[in-house]
Design an enzyme around this catalytic site. Structure first.
Site, mmCIF file in Angstrom:
data_model
loop_
_atom_site.group_PDB
_atom_site.id
_atom_site.type_symbol
_atom_site.label_atom_id
_atom_site.label_comp_id
_atom_site.label_asym_id
_atom_site.label_seq_id
_atom_site.Cartn_x
_atom_site.Cartn_y
_atom_site.Cartn_z
ATOM 1 N N GLY A 47 0.779 -1.243 0.000
ATOM 2 C CA GLY A 47 0.000 0.000 0.000
ATOM 3 C C GLY A 47 0.803 1.281 0.000
ATOM 4 C CG ASP A 106 -1.021 1.757 3.284
ATOM 5 O OD1 ASP A 106 -0.669 1.292 4.388
ATOM 6 O OD2 ASP A 106 -1.711 1.109 2.475
ATOM 7 C CG ASP A 109 -7.052 0.236 10.637
ATOM 8 O OD1 ASP A 109 -7.761 0.999 11.310
ATOM 9 O OD2 ASP A 109 -7.513 -0.753 10.038
ATOM 10 C CE LYS A 137 -9.150 3.802 7.700
ATOM 11 N NZ LYS A 137 -9.625 2.507 7.145
ATOM 12 C CG PHE A 158 -11.868 0.051 3.025
ATOM 13 C CD1 PHE A 158 -11.194 -0.772 3.907
ATOM 14 C CD2 PHE A 158 -11.495 0.056 1.690
ATOM 15 C CE1 PHE A 158 -10.157 -1.583 3.466
ATOM 16 C CE2 PHE A 158 -10.460 -0.758 1.241
ATOM 17 C CZ PHE A 158 -9.793 -1.577 2.137
ATOM 18 C CG ASP A 165 -5.668 -3.345 -2.180
ATOM 19 O OD1 ASP A 165 -5.181 -2.958 -1.091
ATOM 20 O OD2 ASP A 165 -6.050 -4.509 -2.370
ATOM 21 N NE ARG A 171 -2.365 -2.762 -4.708
ATOM 22 C CZ ARG A 171 -2.370 -2.973 -3.380
ATOM 23 N NH1 ARG A 171 -2.154 -1.967 -2.565
ATOM 24 N NH2 ARG A 171 -2.586 -4.174 -2.892
HETATM 25 P P1 IMP Z 1 -3.027 -2.279 10.798
HETATM 26 O O1 IMP Z 1 -2.027 -3.371 10.969
HETATM 27 O O2 IMP Z 1 -4.396 -2.655 11.274
HETATM 28 O O3 IMP Z 1 -2.574 -0.944 11.355
HETATM 29 O O4 IMP Z 1 -3.275 -2.164 9.271
HETATM 30 C C1 IMP Z 1 -2.587 -1.346 8.493
HETATM 31 C C2 IMP Z 1 -2.704 -1.873 7.061
HETATM 32 O O5 IMP Z 1 -4.040 -2.244 6.716
HETATM 33 C C3 IMP Z 1 -2.342 -0.740 6.169
HETATM 34 O O6 IMP Z 1 -0.964 -0.801 5.868
HETATM 35 C C4 IMP Z 1 -3.204 -0.978 4.959
HETATM 36 O O7 IMP Z 1 -2.495 -1.792 4.043
HETATM 37 C C5 IMP Z 1 -4.391 -1.745 5.444
HETATM 38 N N1 IMP Z 1 -5.586 -0.870 5.585
HETATM 39 C C6 IMP Z 1 -6.151 -0.417 6.721
HETATM 40 N N2 IMP Z 1 -7.202 0.373 6.475
HETATM 41 C C7 IMP Z 1 -7.307 0.423 5.124
HETATM 42 C C8 IMP Z 1 -8.206 1.125 4.217
HETATM 43 O O8 IMP Z 1 -9.122 1.868 4.603
HETATM 44 N N3 IMP Z 1 -7.976 0.946 2.894
HETATM 45 C C9 IMP Z 1 -6.969 0.164 2.413
HETATM 46 N N4 IMP Z 1 -6.109 -0.504 3.212
HETATM 47 C C10 IMP Z 1 -6.279 -0.373 4.559
HETATM 48 MG MG MG Z 2 -0.210 -1.677 4.139
#
Ligand code: IMP
Ligand code: MG
Length: 186
Positions: A47, A106, A109, A137, A158, A165, A171
């Site tokens: 991403g 990217d 979350d 987020k 999202f 993606d 993308r």
């Molecule tokens: P985390 O490990 O939950 O912090 O997830 C982070 C990863 O989830 C990011 O690097 C993104 O690749 C993916 N991700 C989280 N939210 C979104 C979204 O809204 N759109 C696309 N990818 C997301």
């Molecule tokens: Mg990612």
């Protein structure tokens, strides 16, 4: 195929290409002030590849000469309960021991992906690990981590585009957007 249909949903822009470009220039100047020595940018795939490429060139414009390497991670995501573990799909080529690392992703979350990458790089003996994300987020954090540099706070949707993606699509979009259902025709 369970693909979103461009005839029943449309993509709304959240951050335009122009807004992103201006923000990345400002962010690069902030990062340049952090005093990183021989910085190695570690871009978390997939991403962050577009963001990393733009950030790298913005860092160049500040006078830095960053190197770059890629770490491909996959996190198992569950809709509400993110019990996911993180796996390395493709490891770094370069040594991080003793180096100043700018870790780029990217979206921050739940925080699992960034925390995993940061801990991995720290465990390999990096001198400094500074983190930078395009989107934060804030409300969804499951792990205690904050990024050192954040381009934008992200609304609770999202998002897609600018490298991100939805089921491998979108993308290529030059902006960050989200899918909004189309108003039914009356
Ligand atoms: P985390 O490990 O939950 O912090 O997830 C982070 C990863 O989830 C990011 O690097 C993104 O690749 C993916 N991700 C989280 N939210 C979104 C979204 O809204 N759109 C696309 N990818 C997301
Ligand atoms: Mg990612």
């Amino acid at each position: 195929m369970n693909q979103p249909d461009r005839t029943t949903s449309r993509i709304e822009v959240i951050f335009s290409a122009e807004v992103i470009a201006a923000r990345i220039d400002a962010l690069a100047k902030d990062i340049a002030g952090a005093g990183l020595e021989r910085p190695l940018v570690v871009s978390v795939l997939t991403g962050s590849f577009v963001f990393s490429a733009d950030l790298l060139r913005a860092l160049h414009r500040t006078g830095l000469e960053p190197e770059v390497d890629f770490l491909s991670l996959s996190s198992y995501r569950h809709d509400t309960t993110s019990t996911g573990s993180v796996r390395i799909l493709r490891d770094l080529d370069l040594e991080v021991a003793g180096r100043d690392i700018l870790l780029v992703d990217d979206i921050l979350d739940t925080g699992r992906t960034l925390a995993f990458a940061r801990d991995l790089i720290a465990a390999r003996g990096a001198r400094r690990v500074v983190t930078c994300v395009l989107l934060n987020k804030r409300m969804r954090r499951a792990v205690d981590i904050e990024a050192d540099y954040i381009a934008f706070e992200c609304p609770p949707a999202f998002v897609l585009g600018y490298g991100m993606d939805l089921a491998h699509r979108y993308r290529e979009l030059p902006f960050v957007g989200h899918l909004a259902p189309m108003e039914p025709k009356s």
